[in-house]
Design a protein around this motif. Sequence first.
Motif, PDB file in Angstrom:
ATOM      1  N   THR A 176      12.438 -15.395  36.148  1.00 43.27           N
ATOM      2  CA  THR A 176      11.092 -15.927  36.332  1.00 43.27           C
ATOM      3  C   THR A 176      10.087 -14.956  35.746  1.00 43.27           C
ATOM      4  OG1 THR A 176      10.746 -14.876  38.496  1.00 43.27           O
ATOM      5  CG2 THR A 176      11.764 -17.060  38.483  1.00 43.27           C
ATOM      6  N   ALA A 177       8.931 -15.490  35.365  1.00 41.86           N
ATOM      7  CA  ALA A 177       7.826 -14.682  34.850  1.00 41.86           C
ATOM      8  C   ALA A 177       6.531 -15.433  35.105  1.00 41.86           C
ATOM      9  CB  ALA A 177       8.014 -14.390  33.367  1.00 41.86           C
ATOM     10  N   GLY A 178       5.401 -14.763  34.853  1.00 47.23           N
ATOM     11  CA  GLY A 178       4.118 -15.310  35.255  1.00 47.23           C
ATOM     12  C   GLY A 178       3.353 -16.089  34.210  1.00 47.23           C
ATOM     13  N   SER A 179       3.941 -16.334  33.044  1.00 47.37           N
ATOM     14  CA  SER A 179       3.259 -17.130  32.025  1.00 47.37           C
ATOM     15  C   SER A 179       4.284 -17.769  31.106  1.00 47.37           C
ATOM     16  CB  SER A 179       2.300 -16.254  31.202  1.00 47.37           C
ATOM     17  OG  SER A 179       3.017 -15.395  30.332  1.00 47.37           O
ATOM     18  N   ASP A 180       3.852 -18.814  30.420  1.00 46.64           N
ATOM     19  CA  ASP A 180       4.748 -19.466  29.454  1.00 46.64           C
ATOM     20  C   ASP A 180       5.087 -18.528  28.311  1.00 46.64           C
ATOM     21  OD1 ASP A 180       4.705 -21.755  30.995  1.00 46.64           O
ATOM     22  OD2 ASP A 180       3.164 -22.763  29.775  1.00 46.64           O
ATOM     23  N   ASP A 181       4.124 -17.702  27.880  1.00 40.79           N
ATOM     24  CA  ASP A 181       4.395 -16.755  26.791  1.00 40.79           C
ATOM     25  C   ASP A 181       5.464 -15.747  27.206  1.00 40.79           C
ATOM     26  OD1 ASP A 181       2.566 -17.960  25.122  1.00 40.79           O
ATOM     27  OD2 ASP A 181       0.961 -16.519  25.509  1.00 40.79           O
TER      28      ASP A 181
END
Length: 330
Positions: A176-181
Amino acid sequence: MTDVTHMTAVEISAPGGPEVLQSVQRPVPQPGDGAVLIRVAAAGVNRPDILQRMGLYPPPAGASDLPGLEVAGEVVALGAGVEESWLGRKVCALMAGGGYADYAVADAGLCLPVPDALSMIEAAALPETFFTVWTNVFEDGRLNPGERLLVHGGTSGIGTTAIELAHAFGAEVVTTAGSDDKCQTLKDMGVAAAFNYKSDDWEKLITEAGGVDVVLDMVGGDYVAKNLNCLKTGGRHVSIAFLGGLTAQINIMQIMRGRLTVTGSTLRARDPDEKARIASVLKDKVWPLLNAGKIKPVIDSTFPLAQANQAHALMEASSHIGKIVLTTES
């Protein structure tokens, strides 16, 4: 022994924000029994440094009050019991504090050679994350080839290290991560799937895709129960931080029924002999991969030592991908 008597260091003037980090002049520390003095070329920045600066993570008894848990540089002085052959060695080292300085003391048993394929900056990014990932993912989490690992915060220093090591040892990774980029960056690194935790129902999507064998969790809080739902039978949940909260409500019957393991650890307070054991295992199992250039740390940015406050502000903004490293004039 070095003939330099004083050095530049960055100390925490008082608990608070990045602005409390102040450059000062201090006496060069002297290595005790079994320790070495390192002329620091670069020092890694880590989340525990942030917590220490805020007054939430005091150093262990006997450790330096300066922040900094990992450095790379040259050995320039020896404590009693350390062989003369250590002088001049290029090493990276794990320490309980003191890395934000021109010179730092480390136990010889916690020093590893700078890998052939890496720069000093890259080497400084190794100890804290590689010790942490190895012990939590491969020892406590018992990740095996062919299994699937869920890593939260995939673009952090810990996250990128976990991804690289899992791939190197034959496992699959979802993250998981906090942005689409950031998710796209992680896909470019070869993860099987990356979910934007701000917009994707990652718990549902991972569960529907068959779940995972191991979770490396840096969030805590309500993520723990969601992580347990993602685990396959016999799965292992490993906590290493609590950015989302110190407490979690979980279903004990779920743990029993699924034969799940829930564990966690910290690195800084471990016994020096235990840390030396981990260093020996890393030298045997991971350092050959680093020497061959098969894996290397992801470096986001570097800052001069005097700009440690800017490095902390960047880490707290969570806009970085990989490691943040401080450099010294040496």
